[in-house]
Motif scaffolding. Structure first.
Motif, PDB file in Angstrom:
ATOM      1  N   PRO A  89     -40.607 -11.900  20.086  1.00 27.69           N
ATOM      2  CA  PRO A  89     -41.054 -13.249  19.765  1.00 27.69           C
ATOM      3  C   PRO A  89     -41.876 -13.867  20.889  1.00 27.69           C
ATOM      4  CG  PRO A  89     -38.767 -13.293  20.422  1.00 27.69           C
ATOM      5  CD  PRO A  89     -39.192 -11.848  20.425  1.00 27.69           C
ATOM      6  N   HIS A  90     -41.730 -13.311  22.099  1.00 28.45           N
ATOM      7  CA  HIS A  90     -42.473 -13.814  23.251  1.00 28.45           C
ATOM      8  C   HIS A  90     -42.666 -12.682  24.253  1.00 28.45           C
ATOM      9  CE1 HIS A  90     -38.498 -14.019  25.100  1.00 28.45           C
ATOM     10  NE2 HIS A  90     -38.120 -14.780  24.099  1.00 28.45           N
ATOM     11  N   TYR A 126     -51.458 -18.348  21.636  1.00 24.94           N
ATOM     12  CA  TYR A 126     -50.042 -18.361  21.996  1.00 24.94           C
ATOM     13  C   TYR A 126     -49.720 -19.683  22.675  1.00 24.94           C
ATOM     14  CZ  TYR A 126     -51.703 -16.693  26.629  1.00 24.94           C
ATOM     15  OH  TYR A 126     -52.361 -16.519  27.817  1.00 24.94           O
ATOM     16  N   THR A 127     -48.428 -20.004  22.700  1.00 20.53           N
ATOM     17  CA  THR A 127     -47.935 -21.209  23.353  1.00 20.53           C
ATOM     18  C   THR A 127     -47.268 -20.792  24.654  1.00 20.53           C
ATOM     19  OG1 THR A 127     -47.512 -22.222  21.210  1.00 20.53           O
ATOM     20  CG2 THR A 127     -46.400 -23.195  23.103  1.00 20.53           C
ATOM     21  N   MET A 129     -44.570 -21.118  27.599  1.00 16.41           N
ATOM     22  CA  MET A 129     -43.246 -21.608  27.956  1.00 16.41           C
ATOM     23  C   MET A 129     -43.022 -21.284  29.439  1.00 16.41           C
ATOM     24  SD  MET A 129     -41.926 -22.615  24.974  1.00 16.41           S
ATOM     25  CE  MET A 129     -40.165 -22.635  25.210  1.00 16.41           C
ATOM     26  N   LEU A 146     -35.585 -20.702  29.288  1.00 12.95           N
ATOM     27  CA  LEU A 146     -36.940 -20.956  28.799  1.00 12.95           C
ATOM     28  C   LEU A 146     -37.044 -22.424  28.441  1.00 12.95           C
ATOM     29  CD1 LEU A 146     -37.855 -18.001  26.405  1.00 12.95           C
ATOM     30  CD2 LEU A 146     -38.673 -18.445  28.708  1.00 12.95           C
ATOM     31  N   ARG A 165     -45.384 -17.389  23.923  1.00  7.82           N
ATOM     32  CA  ARG A 165     -44.636 -17.412  22.659  1.00  7.82           C
ATOM     33  C   ARG A 165     -45.645 -17.244  21.536  1.00  7.82           C
ATOM     34  NH1 ARG A 165     -40.549 -22.157  21.503  1.00  7.82           N
ATOM     35  NH2 ARG A 165     -39.118 -20.981  20.237  1.00  7.82           N
TER      36      ARG A 165
END
Length: 183
Positions: A89-90, A126-127, A129, A146, A165
């Motif tokens: 997922p990341h 993507y984001t 974190m 996170l 992410r």
């Protein structure tokens, strides 16, 4: 070998990924106004021995923030390729260019050895974190958390690295299948 990879510093004859740490620096902590405590790396690429598989935390965060390829260090365009587990997922590893990912999957002994368990995620965005170390357990292992980028100073701990992410809509493939179609 892609031209951008051929231009990288070498260690023991192999090109060293741009994001790799070199065993010539010291880790330090720095208190910053926006991020609080931040782990810093004092390594210099091309000096000392490469710690392939261990990212320089400074270059890792720079690659994530500025969308730079973790292998060659040049700006990324879409699509971006993340290498790791098929259903991740990341990722702590920065994204790669398609051609850099293909080369890495064929040339990196670690990735070649883990063949069928390696996956790729194709993403256009993507984001970011933050991964923060809050302390250590009784065995000395770091306790990580996170949190959204920018929340770190409020959350506390030491900023170690940035995490990408991926959106749920990204394309996910076993690495061997992706290599067969990506060329």
């Amino acid at each position: 070998m892609p031209e951008a990879i051929a231009a990288l510093p070498r260690d023991r004859g192999y090109p060293v990924p741009w994001v790799s740490c070199w065993a010539n620096g010291q880790f330090t902590l720095r208190d910053t106004p926006h991020s609080g405590l931040v782990r810093r790396c004092g390594c210099t690429p091309g000096q000392g021995r490469a710690l392939i598989g261990t990212p320089c935390v400074d270059r890792q965060r720079r690659a994530m923030r500025q969308r730079l390829c973790g292998t060659c260090g040049r700006p990324l365009t879409s699509p971006m390729v993340f290498i790791g587990e098929h259903d991740m997922p990341h990722s702590q590893e920065p994204a790669l260019h398609v051609e850099c990912a293909g080369f890495s999957l064929r040339a990196c002994p670690h990735l070649v050895h883990h063949g069928t368990s390696v996956g790729v995620v194709i993403a256009s965005a993507y984001t970011i974190m933050e991964s923060r170390v809050l302390g250590f357990d009784e065995r000395g292992n770091p306790i990580r958390r996170l949190c959204p980028k920018g929340d770190g100073k409020r959350t506390g701990g030491v900023l170690e690295c940035l995490i990408a992410r991926m959106p749920q809509s990204t394309l996910r493939h076993p690495a061997e299948a992706w290599l067969a179609t990506a060329g």
